[in-house]
Design a protein around this motif. Structure first.
Motif, PDB file in Angstrom:
ATOM      1  N   ALA A   1      35.869 -85.329   1.497  1.00 44.85           N
ATOM      2  CA  ALA A   1      35.794 -86.172   0.309  1.00 44.85           C
ATOM      3  C   ALA A   1      34.644 -85.733  -0.602  1.00 44.85           C
ATOM      4  O   ALA A   1      34.720 -85.878  -1.823  1.00 44.85           O
ATOM      5  N   ALA A   2      33.600 -85.161  -0.025  1.00 46.04           N
ATOM      6  CA  ALA A   2      32.436 -84.730  -0.792  1.00 46.04           C
ATOM      7  C   ALA A   2      32.532 -83.269  -1.239  1.00 46.04           C
ATOM      8  O   ALA A   2      32.202 -82.932  -2.371  1.00 46.04           O
ATOM      9  N   ARG A   3      32.974 -82.401  -0.323  1.00 44.62           N
ATOM     10  CA  ARG A   3      33.101 -80.969  -0.642  1.00 44.62           C
ATOM     11  C   ARG A   3      33.965 -80.305   0.416  1.00 44.62           C
ATOM     12  O   ARG A   3      34.206 -80.857   1.484  1.00 44.62           O
ATOM     13  N   SER A   4      34.382 -79.095   0.146  1.00 40.51           N
ATOM     14  CA  SER A   4      35.329 -78.426   1.035  1.00 40.51           C
ATOM     15  C   SER A   4      34.654 -77.582   2.121  1.00 40.51           C
ATOM     16  O   SER A   4      35.317 -76.811   2.800  1.00 40.51           O
ATOM     17  N   ALA A   5      33.362 -77.727   2.321  1.00 39.97           N
ATOM     18  CA  ALA A   5      32.631 -76.957   3.332  1.00 39.97           C
ATOM     19  C   ALA A   5      32.849 -77.543   4.726  1.00 39.97           C
ATOM     20  O   ALA A   5      33.112 -78.732   4.885  1.00 39.97           O
ATOM     21  N   PHE A   6      32.752 -76.680   5.742  1.00 42.32           N
ATOM     22  CA  PHE A   6      32.852 -77.118   7.130  1.00 42.32           C
ATOM     23  C   PHE A   6      31.806 -76.398   7.961  1.00 42.32           C
ATOM     24  O   PHE A   6      31.285 -75.364   7.567  1.00 42.32           O
ATOM     25  N   THR A   7      31.521 -76.958   9.133  1.00 42.72           N
ATOM     26  CA  THR A   7      30.573 -76.360  10.067  1.00 42.72           C
ATOM     27  C   THR A   7      31.106 -76.524  11.484  1.00 42.72           C
ATOM     28  O   THR A   7      31.508 -77.611  11.883  1.00 42.72           O
ATOM     29  N   PHE A   8      31.120 -75.416  12.226  1.00 42.42           N
ATOM     30  CA  PHE A   8      31.393 -75.448  13.655  1.00 42.42           C
ATOM     31  C   PHE A   8      30.055 -75.269  14.361  1.00 42.42           C
ATOM     32  O   PHE A   8      29.241 -74.432  13.965  1.00 42.42           O
TER      33      PHE A   8
ATOM     34  N   GLY B   1      46.705 -73.117  10.370  1.00 41.69           N
ATOM     35  CA  GLY B   1      47.094 -72.612   9.060  1.00 41.69           C
ATOM     36  C   GLY B   1      46.114 -72.944   7.948  1.00 41.69           C
ATOM     37  O   GLY B   1      46.464 -72.876   6.772  1.00 41.69           O
ATOM     38  N   TYR B   2      44.870 -73.284   8.299  1.00 41.35           N
ATOM     39  CA  TYR B   2      43.871 -73.624   7.295  1.00 41.35           C
ATOM     40  C   TYR B   2      43.252 -72.349   6.725  1.00 41.35           C
ATOM     41  O   TYR B   2      42.697 -71.536   7.469  1.00 41.35           O
ATOM     42  N   GLY B   3      43.336 -72.201   5.423  1.00 41.02           N
ATOM     43  CA  GLY B   3      42.664 -71.083   4.774  1.00 41.02           C
ATOM     44  C   GLY B   3      41.168 -71.345   4.714  1.00 41.02           C
ATOM     45  O   GLY B   3      40.721 -72.496   4.688  1.00 41.02           O
ATOM     46  N   TYR B   4      40.403 -70.267   4.688  1.00 40.77           N
ATOM     47  CA  TYR B   4      38.949 -70.404   4.619  1.00 40.77           C
ATOM     48  C   TYR B   4      38.359 -69.190   3.924  1.00 40.77           C
ATOM     49  O   TYR B   4      39.000 -68.146   3.786  1.00 40.77           O
ATOM     50  N   LYS B   5      37.113 -69.326   3.498  1.00 38.80           N
ATOM     51  CA  LYS B   5      36.383 -68.212   2.899  1.00 38.80           C
ATOM     52  C   LYS B   5      34.889 -68.418   3.159  1.00 38.80           C
ATOM     53  O   LYS B   5      34.472 -69.475   3.642  1.00 38.80           O
ATOM     54  N   ASN B   6      34.135 -67.384   2.856  1.00 38.17           N
ATOM     55  CA  ASN B   6      32.671 -67.418   2.970  1.00 38.17           C
ATOM     56  C   ASN B   6      32.182 -67.782   4.369  1.00 38.17           C
ATOM     57  O   ASN B   6      31.203 -68.506   4.530  1.00 38.17           O
ATOM     58  N   LEU B   7      32.837 -67.250   5.403  1.00 37.34           N
ATOM     59  CA  LEU B   7      32.434 -67.534   6.780  1.00 37.34           C
ATOM     60  C   LEU B   7      31.120 -66.810   7.082  1.00 37.34           C
ATOM     61  O   LEU B   7      30.988 -65.606   6.825  1.00 37.34           O
ATOM     62  N   ARG B   8      30.161 -67.541   7.610  1.00 33.73           N
ATOM     63  CA  ARG B   8      28.864 -66.962   7.971  1.00 33.73           C
ATOM     64  C   ARG B   8      28.321 -67.698   9.192  1.00 33.73           C
ATOM     65  O   ARG B   8      28.664 -68.849   9.419  1.00 33.73           O
ATOM     66  N   SER B   9      27.486 -67.002   9.937  1.00 29.37           N
ATOM     67  CA  SER B   9      26.977 -67.559  11.192  1.00 29.37           C
ATOM     68  C   SER B   9      25.461 -67.504  11.243  1.00 29.37           C
ATOM     69  O   SER B   9      24.824 -66.628  10.653  1.00 29.37           O
ATOM     70  N   ASN B  10      24.929 -68.415  12.020  1.00 29.12           N
ATOM     71  CA  ASN B  10      23.507 -68.451  12.302  1.00 29.12           C
ATOM     72  C   ASN B  10      23.358 -68.784  13.782  1.00 29.12           C
ATOM     73  O   ASN B  10      24.005 -69.706  14.272  1.00 29.12           O
ATOM     74  N   ALA B  11      22.544 -68.027  14.492  1.00 28.40           N
ATOM     75  CA  ALA B  11      22.364 -68.254  15.933  1.00 28.40           C
ATOM     76  C   ALA B  11      20.889 -68.413  16.256  1.00 28.40           C
ATOM     77  O   ALA B  11      20.028 -67.790  15.633  1.00 28.40           O
ATOM     78  N   GLU B  12      20.626 -69.242  17.259  1.00 29.74           N
ATOM     79  CA  GLU B  12      19.256 -69.511  17.682  1.00 29.74           C
ATOM     80  C   GLU B  12      19.192 -69.478  19.199  1.00 29.74           C
ATOM     81  O   GLU B  12      20.022 -70.079  19.877  1.00 29.74           O
ATOM     82  N   ASP B  13      18.222 -68.744  19.714  1.00 33.34           N
ATOM     83  CA  ASP B  13      17.949 -68.717  21.146  1.00 33.34           C
ATOM     84  C   ASP B  13      16.934 -69.827  21.406  1.00 33.34           C
ATOM     85  O   ASP B  13      15.796 -69.754  20.951  1.00 33.34           O
ATOM     86  N   LEU B  14      17.358 -70.865  22.114  1.00 30.00           N
ATOM     87  CA  LEU B  14      16.480 -72.018  22.319  1.00 30.00           C
ATOM     88  C   LEU B  14      15.228 -71.678  23.109  1.00 30.00           C
ATOM     89  O   LEU B  14      14.219 -72.378  22.988  1.00 30.00           O
ATOM     90  N   SER B  15      15.273 -70.607  23.898  1.00 27.95           N
ATOM     91  CA  SER B  15      14.065 -70.222  24.638  1.00 27.95           C
ATOM     92  C   SER B  15      12.994 -69.676  23.690  1.00 27.95           C
ATOM     93  O   SER B  15      11.825 -69.614  24.049  1.00 27.95           O
ATOM     94  N   GLN B  16      13.395 -69.305  22.483  1.00 28.31           N
ATOM     95  CA  GLN B  16      12.456 -68.783  21.493  1.00 28.31           C
ATOM     96  C   GLN B  16      12.046 -69.829  20.459  1.00 28.31           C
ATOM     97  O   GLN B  16      11.193 -69.583  19.624  1.00 28.31           O
TER      98      GLN B  16
END
Length: 119
Positions: free
Chosen positions: A50-57, A88-103
Motif C-alpha cells: 500500500a505504501a510502495r512496491s519494495a520487498f525484503t526477504f 510469477g511475481y516480477g521483480y527488479k533491483n535485487l540486492r543483498s546485504n549480509a552480516e556475520d553476527l560473530s563480527q
C-alpha cells in the motif's frame, strides 16, 4: 571450531504485477507485515504494498568459516528468486546485504553481560 551465524537481507522491488497478483499480495499483507519480520532459515518476506512496491526477504544461515558468508548470500538470493518465480511475481533491483553476527559489535546489554561473566 566455532560456527558463524549469518543474517542476509535480500531487497528488491515488485515489477509489473498483474491486478490479480497485487490483490493476492494485499490479501496476505498481514502475514508479511514488517512488524512481524524475522530472520529465518527459510526466509521471511515483508512488504507494505500500500505504501510502495519494495520487498525484503530476511534469511538466517550459518557456516564453519567466515568466507562461507558469500555462499550463504548466494543461497539467499536464489531462494528469494525461486519464491518470486514460483508465484510469477516480477521483480527488479535485487540486492543483498549480509552480516556475520560473530563480527557484529556488542550492544550495551551484551557488553554488560560479558563483563559480569569475566568478574
Amino acid at each position: 571450531m566455532s560456527t558463524h551465524t549469518f543474517r542476509i537481507t535480500v531487497r528488491g522491488v515488485f515489477d509489473r504485477l498483474s491486478t490479480d497478483q497485487r490483490a493476492e499480495l494485499l490479501a496476505r499483507a498481514a502475514e508479511h507485515d514488517v512488524l512481524r519480520a524475522a530472520f529465518t532459515s527459510e526466509g521471511h518476506l515483508s512488504y507494505d504494498l500500500a505504501a510502495r512496491s519494495a520487498f525484503t526477504f530476511r534469511f538466517l544461515d550459518s557456516g564453519e568459516e567466515e568466507e562461507e558468508i558469500l555462499e550463504a548470500t548466494e543461497r539467499a538470493e536464489e531462494s528469494a528468486k525461486t519464491w518470486l518465480a514460483e508465484r510469477g511475481y516480477g521483480y527488479k533491483n535485487l540486492r543483498s546485504n549480509a552480516e556475520d553476527l560473530s563480527q557484529a559489535p556488542l550492544g550495551k546489554r551484551q557488553r554488560r553481560a560479558a563483563a559480569q561473566k569475566n568478574l
